[in-house]
Design an enzyme around this catalytic site. Structure first.
Site, mmCIF file in Angstrom:
data_model
loop_
_atom_site.group_PDB
_atom_site.id
_atom_site.type_symbol
_atom_site.label_atom_id
_atom_site.label_comp_id
_atom_site.label_asym_id
_atom_site.label_seq_id
_atom_site.Cartn_x
_atom_site.Cartn_y
_atom_site.Cartn_z
ATOM 1 N N THR A 124 127.626 42.494 -34.646
ATOM 2 C CA THR A 124 127.215 43.152 -33.792
ATOM 3 C C THR A 124 127.957 42.681 -32.296
ATOM 4 O O THR A 124 128.463 41.935 -32.235
ATOM 5 C CB THR A 124 125.683 42.924 -33.491
ATOM 6 O OG1 THR A 124 125.272 43.401 -32.053
ATOM 7 C CG2 THR A 124 125.324 41.382 -33.564
ATOM 8 N N ASP A 125 128.173 43.747 -31.420
ATOM 9 C CA ASP A 125 128.897 43.385 -30.102
ATOM 10 C C ASP A 125 128.134 42.260 -29.342
ATOM 11 O O ASP A 125 128.602 41.697 -28.651
ATOM 12 C CB ASP A 125 128.968 44.635 -29.398
ATOM 13 C CG ASP A 125 127.543 45.362 -28.799
ATOM 14 O OD1 ASP A 125 126.915 44.695 -29.321
ATOM 15 O OD2 ASP A 125 127.698 46.275 -28.257
ATOM 16 N N GLU A 126 126.794 42.102 -29.785
ATOM 17 C CA GLU A 126 125.929 41.010 -29.063
ATOM 18 C C GLU A 126 126.578 39.569 -29.312
ATOM 19 O O GLU A 126 126.078 38.800 -28.489
ATOM 20 C CB GLU A 126 124.489 41.355 -29.333
ATOM 21 C CG GLU A 126 123.847 42.610 -29.157
ATOM 22 C CD GLU A 126 122.432 42.632 -28.890
ATOM 23 O OE1 GLU A 126 121.888 41.509 -28.610
ATOM 24 O OE2 GLU A 126 121.739 43.696 -29.336
ATOM 25 N N LYS B 189 123.613 36.112 -35.302
ATOM 26 C CA LYS B 189 124.659 36.881 -36.011
ATOM 27 C C LYS B 189 126.029 36.173 -35.644
ATOM 28 O O LYS B 189 126.911 36.180 -36.544
ATOM 29 C CB LYS B 189 124.800 38.203 -35.314
ATOM 30 C CG LYS B 189 123.395 39.101 -35.474
ATOM 31 C CD LYS B 189 123.501 39.526 -37.036
ATOM 32 C CE LYS B 189 124.336 40.468 -37.544
ATOM 33 N NZ LYS B 189 124.201 40.965 -38.923
ATOM 34 N N TYR C 86 118.742 36.238 -31.528
ATOM 35 C CA TYR C 86 119.344 37.339 -32.458
ATOM 36 C C TYR C 86 120.859 37.099 -32.450
ATOM 37 O O TYR C 86 121.496 36.910 -33.426
ATOM 38 C CB TYR C 86 118.727 38.658 -32.019
ATOM 39 C CG TYR C 86 119.497 39.787 -32.564
ATOM 40 C CD1 TYR C 86 119.911 39.730 -33.935
ATOM 41 C CD2 TYR C 86 120.278 40.599 -31.983
ATOM 42 C CE1 TYR C 86 120.630 40.996 -34.516
ATOM 43 C CE2 TYR C 86 121.150 41.427 -32.223
ATOM 44 C CZ TYR C 86 121.318 41.881 -33.798
ATOM 45 O OH TYR C 86 122.330 42.548 -34.254
HETATM 46 P P1 TYD Z 1 117.617 47.752 -27.738
HETATM 47 O O1 TYD Z 1 117.363 48.999 -28.256
HETATM 48 O O2 TYD Z 1 116.471 46.638 -27.906
HETATM 49 O O3 TYD Z 1 118.950 47.085 -28.031
HETATM 50 P P2 TYD Z 1 119.669 45.772 -27.802
HETATM 51 O O4 TYD Z 1 118.851 44.864 -26.830
HETATM 52 O O5 TYD Z 1 120.347 45.233 -28.957
HETATM 53 O O6 TYD Z 1 120.881 46.351 -26.835
HETATM 54 O O7 TYD Z 1 117.645 47.745 -26.283
HETATM 55 C C1 TYD Z 1 118.708 48.487 -25.775
HETATM 56 C C2 TYD Z 1 118.589 48.454 -24.164
HETATM 57 O O8 TYD Z 1 117.403 49.136 -23.727
HETATM 58 C C3 TYD Z 1 118.587 46.983 -23.632
HETATM 59 O O9 TYD Z 1 119.115 46.960 -22.313
HETATM 60 C C4 TYD Z 1 117.011 46.830 -23.463
HETATM 61 C C5 TYD Z 1 116.451 48.153 -23.085
HETATM 62 N N1 TYD Z 1 115.100 48.420 -23.533
HETATM 63 C C6 TYD Z 1 114.335 48.874 -22.541
HETATM 64 O O10 TYD Z 1 114.698 49.159 -21.115
HETATM 65 N N2 TYD Z 1 113.022 49.233 -22.815
HETATM 66 C C7 TYD Z 1 112.819 49.260 -24.128
HETATM 67 O O11 TYD Z 1 111.343 49.693 -24.353
HETATM 68 C C8 TYD Z 1 113.539 48.625 -25.127
HETATM 69 C C9 TYD Z 1 113.158 48.539 -26.514
HETATM 70 C C10 TYD Z 1 114.696 48.519 -24.553
#
Ligand code: TYD
Length: 344
Positions: free
Chosen positions: A122-124, A151, A147
């Site tokens: 992942t890019d994270e 990774k 997380y």
């Molecule tokens: P997510 O889908 O959890 O992926 P990641 O954290 O791995 O990028 O979240 C994507 C983005 O959306 C992240 O900036 C967190 C935000 N987010 C919200 O604003 N509201 C939500 O309910 C969720 C699940 C994520």
């Protein structure tokens, strides 16, 4: 006929990968999945031995199970992982177990059987970007969440195993996926599900965090290419160069469903919330000739159609443990948040 062990393919990206691979022909697939909350046999419905598909219920953390499952295979692809940042903040241990220890078991199985391992990362792992710039594959690993750290650890174990044991491995690092069958704890399916039900759409913090969105089909095509043609030991970023703020994603979903912007509500921010991810996919494009085919609005619209047509799938995954998770994550935060419409 090439036979591949695909770990974690009852989940979102893995099930899509297996469906595409089997539809293309010339492959047999053994899926190994422990069916945790995000793994769902419905995601693999319609696949059976006549398609070259078989299923083993078990964990990548169990060396005996992995050793048996890998018999006769030519390669291993690893999707098996705990993937949700918010859950990793609440309960990091299970992320270390699945993502770190589980990957090490797969590494040892790949080394033992002399197989190529494709690790879906992942890019994270790169951490957070400022407003400018793109992550390339040499960017230092600087993960922000348990997380992401798990990774990054797995990626490092693979690099170390290539040097120490001669492991033949390739690693992909992709941005945020969306598409059919994604578990609705992730942003896009959560917003679609809530908007469809007329419920509030929770936006963390100011909603201006940027993610680099890619349709799952484009990601899966890249994975196949890297598996078949990637240079051993190499990392490949996968990106459709689809940067959007979370608020923009939310607005587009509401517009597509004809719902009011007043459903959007700010809630408390995620601790350690990365501001921006954006990847440079030039290596994958220039060396392997990959390109993305799905434009975001088109992909979003077919994804919404899928969730509308599969409300039984959605109801099923949103029952059971999901309810408890959602209550824990959002109940108090939704009460205290402000609507974006009020603020503007
Ligand atoms: P997510 O889908 O959890 O992926 P990641 O954290 O791995 O990028 O979240 C994507 C983005 O959306 C992240 O900036 C967190 C935000 N987010 C919200 O604003 N509201 C939500 O309910 C969720 C699940 C994520």
């Amino acid at each position: 006929m090439v036979k591949i062990l695909v770990a974690g393919a009852a989940g979102f990206i893995g099930s899509n990968f297996v469906r595409r691979l089997l539809a293309a022909g010339g492959h047999e697939v053994v899926v190994l999945d422990s069916l945790t909350y995000a793994g769902n046999m419905e995601n693999l419905a319609g696949l059976d031995a006549s398609n070259g598909f078989s299923f083993v219920h078990g964990s990548i953390c169990d060396p005996a199970v992995v050793k048996a499952a890998v018999q006769g295979c030519d390669a291993i692809v690893n999707f098996a992982a705990e993937t949700h940042v918010d859950r990793s903040i609440e309960n990091p241990a299970v992320f270390i177990e699945s993502n770190v220890l589980g990957t090490m078991v797969l590494i040892q199985a790949a080394v033992g059987a002399g197989l190529r391992l494709l690790q879906v990362s992942t890019d994270e792992v790169y951490g957070s970007l400022g407003e400018e710039g793109l992550f390339d594959e040499d960017w230092p690993l600087d993960p922000s969440s348990p997380y992401a750290a798990s990774k990054a650890s797995a990626d490092m174990l693979i690099g170390a195993s290539a040097r120490t044991y001669g492991l033949d491995a390739v690693i992909t690092r992709c941005g945020n996926n969306y598409g059919p069958r994604q578990f609705p704890e992730k942003l896009i399916p959560l917003l679609i599900a809530n908007a469809m039900a007329g419920e509030t759409l929770p936006i963390y913090g100011d909603g201006l965090n940027v993610r680099d969105w890619i349709h799952v089909d484009d990601h899966c095509d890249a994975l196949r290419l890297v598996l078949e043609k990637g240079q051993s030991g190499r990392v490949y970023n996968v990106s459709a160069v689809g940067e959007l703020t979370n608020r923009e994603v939310c607005s587009r979903i509401l517009a597509a469903l004809g719902k009011p912007e007043s459903l959007m509500r700010h809630v408390d921010d995620r601790p350690g919330h990365d501001r921006r991810y954006a990847l440079d996919p030039s290596r994958l494009q220039n060396e392997l000739g990959w390109k993305a085919n799905v434009a975001f609005d088109e992909g979003l619209s077919t994804t919404i159609e899928w969730y509308q047509a599969n409300s039984a799938w959605l109801d099923n995954v949103r029952s059971g443990e999901y309810r408890g998770y959602y209550e824990r994550m959002y109940a108090s935060r939704l009460e205290s948040g402000t609507t974006v419409a009020e603020e503007d």
